[in-house]
Design an enzyme around this catalytic site. Structure first.
Site: not given
Ligand code: ATP
Length: 291
Positions: A11, A139
């Site tokens: 997203k 989210d």
């Molecule tokens: P948010 O805004 O929800 O914090 P984001 O979109 O910025 O998330 P994500 O890719 O969801 O970022 O990753 C956030 C953190 O979660 C990373 O540090 C990652 O190591 C950890 N993580 C845990 N599970 C997952 C997964 N299935 N995929 C990606 N990252 C994950």
């Protein structure tokens, strides 16, 4: 059913305003989520092992493959409510950049809830799935809906908007990884600043007015992020100059996105960028799909 394969789409946030801090530490916000056509692929397979013996494999080196993975947490959440769920294996092909404001972890968690609902015929309604999802992250519920959605509260009170006409999107990643809690710690909410009104962009979205949408896109979290990473602000300026409808940081960053007039403008912009990665994609209406 032996296994299930799901596509979990990324997203972007077309708008994000912070309304205030709550007593529980969360922030109330107004946001517009938009699904884009960039997905992780998850394969979920039941085993004969015990629930404590879940197993995750992921082709991305920094994603945890233990209890810290949101997909694992999603499995455990359902396993504690439904003892018929055995230990499961989850294989994740990561295509969504990690810790980038594109919701990859949350999308994976939503995919596991949906996948287990199918595999074990749990008959969870959309409401049930959203309720379980919001226990994993604010989210997560969005991904069951997908498309163009207004999010209020902590981002989990959802109202679908008229889908945006398909728009070409450039996702620019500078390689900076930003932790969401860190961004919120940096955020100062001056009482004198008037909140931006999400209804303005919602109205432009409802009427498919991309030019007006682009001119009114806003993300309050850009302020603390750009203060610490001025190179991201410079990258945003390059994106704004190179696309038809405007650019913004997604979520808590550090991905910046630009809305382009067509594929050729998107490709030209992406190839001109000097950043770690630039991907061309487009808006889509799916949050999750069984593959
Ligand atoms: P948010 O805004 O929800 O914090 P984001 O979109 O910025 O998330 P994500 O890719 O969801 O970022 O990753 C956030 C953190 O979660 C990373 O540090 C990652 O190591 C950890 N993580 C845990 N599970 C997952 C997964 N299935 N995929 C990606 N990252 C994950």
């Amino acid at each position: 059913m032996d296994d299930i394969r799901l596509r979990a789409y990324a997203k972007i946030n077309l708008f994000l305003e912070i309304i205030g801090k709550r007593r529980d530490g969360y922030h109330n916000l107004e946001t517009v989520f938009q699904s884009v056509d960039l997905h992780d692929l998850l394969v979920i397979r039941p085993t004969h092992r015990r629930p404590e013996q879940n197993y995750i494999q992921c082709d991305h080196p920094t994603v945890p493959t233990d209890v810290n993975n949101l997909a694992w947490k999603a499995a455990t959440l359902l396993q504690t409510h439904y003892p018929q769920i055995n230990g499961i294996e989850i294989r994740i092909q990561k295509r969504i950049p990690v810790a980038a404001g594109l919701g990859g972890g949350s999308a994976n968690a939503a995919a596991v809830l949906l996948g287990l609902n199918h595999l074990y015929d749990l008959r969870l309604s959309d409401d049930d799935l959203r309720r379980f999802g919001s226990q994993l992250g604010a989210d997560v519920p969005f991904f069951f809906m997908g498309g163009t959605v207004l999010g209020e509260g902590i981002g989990n009170q959802l109202t679908p908007l008229n889908p945006l006409p398909e728009v070409e999107v450039v996702l620019a990643n500078s390689g900076v990884h930003i932790s969401t809690p860190w961004v919120y710690q940096q955020l100062k909410l001056p009482l004198t600043v008037k909140n931006r009104d999400v209804r303005i962009v919602s109205r432009f979205i409802e009427h498919g007015k991309l030019q007006n949408l682009g001119a009114n896109m806003f993300n309050r979290l850009e302020t603390p992020v750009f203060a610490n990473y001025p190179e991201l602000e410079r990258l945003k300026q390059v994106l704004v100059r190179g696309c038809a409808y405007g650019a913004l940081m997604s979520g808590s960053g550090a991905t910046l996105f630009a809305l382009a007039a067509d594929k050729s403008q998107a490709q030209q912009l992406a190839s001109s960028l000097q950043c770690e990665s630039a991907l061309c994609t487009r808006t889509t209406s799916a949050g999750l799909e069984v593959a």
